[in-house]
Motif scaffolding. Structure first.
Motif, mmCIF file in Angstrom:
data_model
loop_
_atom_site.group_PDB
_atom_site.id
_atom_site.type_symbol
_atom_site.label_atom_id
_atom_site.label_comp_id
_atom_site.label_asym_id
_atom_site.label_seq_id
_atom_site.Cartn_x
_atom_site.Cartn_y
_atom_site.Cartn_z
ATOM 1 N N ASN A 20 -5.134 6.480 -20.721
ATOM 2 C CA ASN A 20 -6.471 7.098 -21.016
ATOM 3 C C ASN A 20 -7.490 7.017 -19.823
ATOM 4 N N ASP A 21 -8.472 7.729 -19.709
ATOM 5 C CA ASP A 21 -9.377 7.970 -18.595
ATOM 6 C C ASP A 21 -9.949 6.331 -18.361
ATOM 7 N N GLU A 22 -10.330 5.809 -19.221
ATOM 8 C CA GLU A 22 -10.810 4.470 -19.082
ATOM 9 C C GLU A 22 -9.933 3.450 -18.129
ATOM 10 N N GLN A 23 -8.916 3.277 -18.553
ATOM 11 C CA GLN A 23 -7.784 2.695 -18.016
ATOM 12 C C GLN A 23 -7.792 3.086 -16.463
ATOM 13 N N LYS A 24 -7.644 4.338 -16.320
ATOM 14 C CA LYS A 24 -7.503 4.918 -14.935
ATOM 15 C C LYS A 24 -8.575 4.668 -14.016
ATOM 16 N N ALA A 25 -9.811 4.750 -14.716
ATOM 17 C CA ALA A 25 -11.140 4.434 -13.837
ATOM 18 C C ALA A 25 -11.068 2.949 -13.675
ATOM 19 N N TYR A 26 -10.523 2.074 -14.440
ATOM 20 C CA TYR A 26 -10.779 0.532 -14.149
ATOM 21 C C TYR A 26 -9.567 0.112 -13.279
ATOM 22 N N TYR A 27 -8.404 0.626 -13.198
ATOM 23 C CA TYR A 27 -7.420 0.367 -12.351
ATOM 24 C C TYR A 27 -7.418 1.002 -10.779
ATOM 25 N N ASP A 28 -8.160 2.263 -10.892
ATOM 26 C CA ASP A 28 -8.633 2.744 -9.625
ATOM 27 C C ASP A 28 -9.462 1.942 -8.862
ATOM 28 N N TRP A 29 -10.479 1.323 -9.591
ATOM 29 C CA TRP A 29 -11.597 0.484 -8.939
ATOM 30 C C TRP A 29 -10.687 -1.101 -8.574
ATOM 31 N N MET A 30 -9.745 -1.257 -9.396
ATOM 32 C CA MET A 30 -9.184 -2.534 -8.994
ATOM 33 C C MET A 30 -8.277 -2.277 -7.893
ATOM 34 N N GLY A 31 -7.716 -1.182 -7.590
ATOM 35 C CA GLY A 31 -6.693 -1.111 -6.624
ATOM 36 C C GLY A 31 -7.432 -0.746 -5.133
ATOM 37 N N TYR A 32 -8.765 -0.019 -5.566
ATOM 38 C CA TYR A 32 -9.563 0.021 -4.033
ATOM 39 C C TYR A 32 -10.061 -1.323 -3.747
ATOM 40 N N THR A 33 -10.524 -2.154 -4.592
ATOM 41 C CA THR A 33 -11.047 -3.498 -4.150
ATOM 42 C C THR A 33 -10.136 -4.323 -3.626
ATOM 43 N N SER A 34 -8.966 -4.225 -4.329
ATOM 44 C CA SER A 34 -7.853 -5.429 -3.729
ATOM 45 C C SER A 34 -7.512 -4.530 -2.278
ATOM 46 N N ALA A 35 -7.306 -3.229 -2.238
ATOM 47 C CA ALA A 35 -6.736 -2.732 -1.011
ATOM 48 C C ALA A 35 -8.058 -3.110 0.105
ATOM 49 N N MET A 36 -8.963 -2.807 -0.054
ATOM 50 C CA MET A 36 -10.281 -3.576 0.882
ATOM 51 C C MET A 36 -10.175 -4.759 1.331
ATOM 52 N N ILE A 37 -9.796 -5.569 0.375
ATOM 53 C CA ILE A 37 -9.663 -7.093 0.604
ATOM 54 C C ILE A 37 -8.741 -7.305 1.569
ATOM 55 N N SER A 38 -7.449 -6.661 1.200
ATOM 56 C CA SER A 38 -6.239 -6.883 1.992
ATOM 57 C C SER A 38 -6.513 -6.109 3.330
ATOM 58 N N ILE A 39 -7.257 -4.991 3.808
ATOM 59 C CA ILE A 39 -7.442 -4.696 5.054
ATOM 60 C C ILE A 39 -8.396 -5.297 5.747
ATOM 61 N N GLY A 40 -9.552 -5.799 5.190
ATOM 62 C CA GLY A 40 -10.529 -6.537 5.754
ATOM 63 C C GLY A 40 -10.062 -7.821 6.522
ATOM 64 N N PHE A 41 -9.158 -8.432 5.517
ATOM 65 C CA PHE A 41 -8.661 -9.733 6.242
ATOM 66 C C PHE A 41 -7.450 -9.313 7.088
ATOM 67 N N SER A 42 -6.817 -8.538 7.077
ATOM 68 C CA SER A 42 -5.706 -7.906 8.241
ATOM 69 C C SER A 42 -6.450 -7.883 9.513
ATOM 70 N N LEU A 43 -7.713 -7.507 9.593
ATOM 71 C CA LEU A 43 -8.260 -7.287 10.756
ATOM 72 C C LEU A 43 -8.513 -8.514 11.647
ATOM 73 N N ILE A 44 -8.141 -9.648 10.908
ATOM 74 C CA ILE A 44 -8.466 -11.018 11.669
ATOM 75 C C ILE A 44 -6.936 -11.489 12.399
ATOM 76 N N LEU A 45 -5.868 -10.935 11.562
ATOM 77 C CA LEU A 45 -4.605 -11.398 11.672
ATOM 78 C C LEU A 45 -4.190 -11.181 13.454
ATOM 79 N N PRO A 46 -4.765 -10.247 14.336
ATOM 80 C CA PRO A 46 -4.159 -10.079 15.341
ATOM 81 C C PRO A 46 -4.665 -10.988 16.175
ATOM 82 N N GLY A 47 -5.953 -11.517 15.936
ATOM 83 C CA GLY A 47 -6.578 -12.451 16.975
ATOM 84 C C GLY A 47 -5.936 -13.717 16.503
ATOM 85 N N ILE A 48 -5.615 -14.223 15.457
ATOM 86 C CA ILE A 48 -4.922 -15.623 14.869
ATOM 87 C C ILE A 48 -3.477 -15.629 15.562
#
Length: 583
Positions: A252-280
């Protein structure tokens, strides 16, 4: 599963972990009794695929799951803390869902760890005997930490609903303890790998001189830092893949909305921390060079040189997936269509950066071709060196950050009086940082490698970090109290966007397997570099093609098990819903 009381969950955790350890020690005892004695130099041989490939696959699977269960709690507890302070139920739900993922994954982590615990002493008894002699005490600390972490993890998950309201702060504190225990385990295991690669604290014949020095090797802290941030990137990536899968299968649409937000949040965490990896990663490389230049040269410019090209292909693919996902996401942002005109320029910049990044310095040539062209291609050869690649990396990361920045502001209009000046300042930061990065890249061709590595490369990455900090500060001030054109339409995303999230995670898993192989291969024919020689029939570096096949097998096996984990969670949720409906 979620109906188990917290006290019973502790008993369950102790029984499960003791069972795994008990089975491990029992099987180890039986195999040592029934199998023929090891060879004179201390080896047994695994049938068909050989001991090295077997341990390679099991160790990488265990590392992947360990990275997941150590990385996810970091941002899960952070989100629970934010939900507590902001009284935000949606953040609490996503933190709970992240916790559900890593709690169930503990069983698979323990299973892979048990198989590895049996395999190493059976197949490589002399090598494990040496490690136990030097670092044996850390193993017992590791076992204690593992018990404590498992108990805290189970209590943290199963007490979630009981500790809402006034007890929320105490629950967040329990999550903090969970992360501390995870950090202890990470430091211990990093000390083992650090000793094997950059040994210290022992004599030339391998006799212990100073145990603390054997723990505190050149690689210990940089490797621990690299694994810490990589674990968050990896864990968030798996969470994004889980959300993408749930989005695709949503009813249903409610599930799609929640998991869309969860996917976006998770992806941004992953991308944000990946910016630090080249320096380390750069810091880790410096420590390896400091320990032994020969090893550094072997890793960066010798046998493994072509694998860095493969690394560039994989990371470039990840950046393209990320940008594609962010560009598609503009569709769900009211006002996002105003920024479509910039997408084609960002695509061109990313594509050019990708092309430079994956261009090799030398290519496979016939003798006739080499005589006509020379050792290097007259144009492309210049793009295959670090001066060009570092520049391409920084510019590509900057373009990716711009894609994220555009997405974040796409449904807003600034209302501050200096908005026009703010836009000019943003443009100047982007232009100046890009020009400076390219100028440093060009100048890098004219200096010695020492100046380029020790001075110019850090400055280039410094320019990048200063630029994204300035852009973040300007945006935060300029869009404070901004007019909201409309709220994001979560769930209004085409399914192909979710395959981009899955693509990011699968590519990163393959990359982890390849980089793990390179790190181990740097020791060449040594179990412990310069101290304990590998005299087994496998004491040689396999071809890149063979290594790629093994890395691919590990990735396929890992996602088979991750698929089982996702299926288990959905099955348990349906059983819980059915139980609630019946009551």
């Amino acid at each position: 599963m979620a109906d188990v009381s917290p006290s019973k969950s502790l008993i369950k955790g102790v029984i499960k972990l003791t069972l795994f350890l008990g089975i491990g020690f029992a099987v180890l005892f039986i195999l040592n009794k029934v199998l023929s004695a090891p060879t004179e130099d201390g080896y047994r041989f695994f049938p068909v695929i050989g001991s090295r490939v077997w341990v390679w696959i099991i160790a990488q699977l265990h590392i992947n799951f360990a990275a997941f269960v150590l990385g996810v709690p970091i941002f899960a507890v952070s989100m629970e803390f934010l939900s507590w302070r902001r009284n935000d139920e949606r953040l609490d739900r996503i933190a709970y869902d992240f916790t559900k993922l890593f709690t169930l994954a503990y069983t698979l982590t323990a299973a892979a760890g048990t198989v590895l615990m049996i395999s190493l002493p059976v197949l490589y008894p002399n090598f494990i005997g040496h490690l136990m002699k030097i670092l044996g005490q850390t193993w017992w600390v590791y076992v204690v930490a593992m018990y404590v972490e498992t108990l805290v993890c189970y209590y943290y998950y199963y007490s979630w609903k009981q500790m809402k309201g006034g007890k929320k702060g105490a629950h967040v504190a329990i999550g903090g303890v969970l992360n501390i225990m995870g950090l202890v385990m990470l430091l211990i295991t990093s000390s083992w790998v650090g000793y094997m690669t950059t040994p210290a604290g022992v004599s030339e014949t391998g006799e212990l001189v100073n145990r603390w020095q054997a723990i505190k090797t050149y690689m210990w802290i940089p490797l621990s830092l690299h694994r810490l941030f990589a674990n968050v990137v990896f864990g968030a990536g798996i969470a994004a893949a889980y959300a993408a899968y749930r989005f695709i299968t949503a009813e249903n649409d409610e599930q799609k909305a929640y998991y869309d937000w969860m996917g976006y949040t998770s992806a941004m965490i992953s991308i944000g921390f990946s910016l630090i990896l080249p320096g380390i990663g750069y810091l880790l490389g410096v420590e390896i060079y400091t320990f032994n230049e020969q090893m550094g040269i072997q890793l960066m410019g010798g046998f493994f040189a072509w694998l860095w090209v493969m690394q560039a292909i994989l990371i470039g693919a990840i950046l393209m997936f990320v940008n594609y996902y962010l560009w598609i996401s503009l569709n769900k942002m009211p006002g996002g269509d105003r920024y479509f005109k910039y997408v084609k320029y960002l695509f061109i910049v990313n594509l050019l950066g990708y092309a430079v990044w994956l261009t090799p310095h030398s290519i496979a040539l016939s003798l006739e071709e080499a005589r006509r062209m020379g050792a290097y291609h007259p144009v492309l050869g210049s793009l295959g060196v670090m001066a060009a690649k570092n520049t391409a990396v920084v510019v590509s990361y900057l373009a990716t950050f711009l894609s994220f920045s555009i997405f974040k502001i796409s449904n807003k209009e600034p209302v501050v009086s200096w908005a026009k000046t703010g836009h000019i300042m943003r443009a100047l930061v982007i232009i100046i940082s890009t020009v400076v990065t390219i100028a440093i890249g060009i100048y890098s061709y004219m200096v010695t490698s020492a100046v380029r590595v020790k001075v110019l490369s850090p400055i280039q990455f410094g320019v990048f970090f200063i630029a994204i900090i300035l852009l973040f500060v300007i945006d935060s001030m300029m869009y404070k109290g901004a007019k909201i054109i409309g709220e994001p339409k979560w769930g209004k995303m085409p399914e192909r966007s979710q395959y981009a999230l899955i693509g990011i995670t699968v590519t990163f898993t393959w990359l982890m397997a390849m980089m793990g192989y390179m790190r181990s291969g740097g020791r060449q024919f040594w179990h412990v570099y310069g101290i304990l020689k590998d005299t087994s029939p496998d004491a040689f570096l396999p071809t890149h093609g063979y290594a790629a096949v093994i890395c691919s097998v590990v990735t396929v096996l890992f996602y088979g098990l991750i698929g089982l984990l996702f299926w288990s969670i959905m099955k348990l949720e349906k059983m819980a819903e059915k139980g609630r409906a019946q009551t």
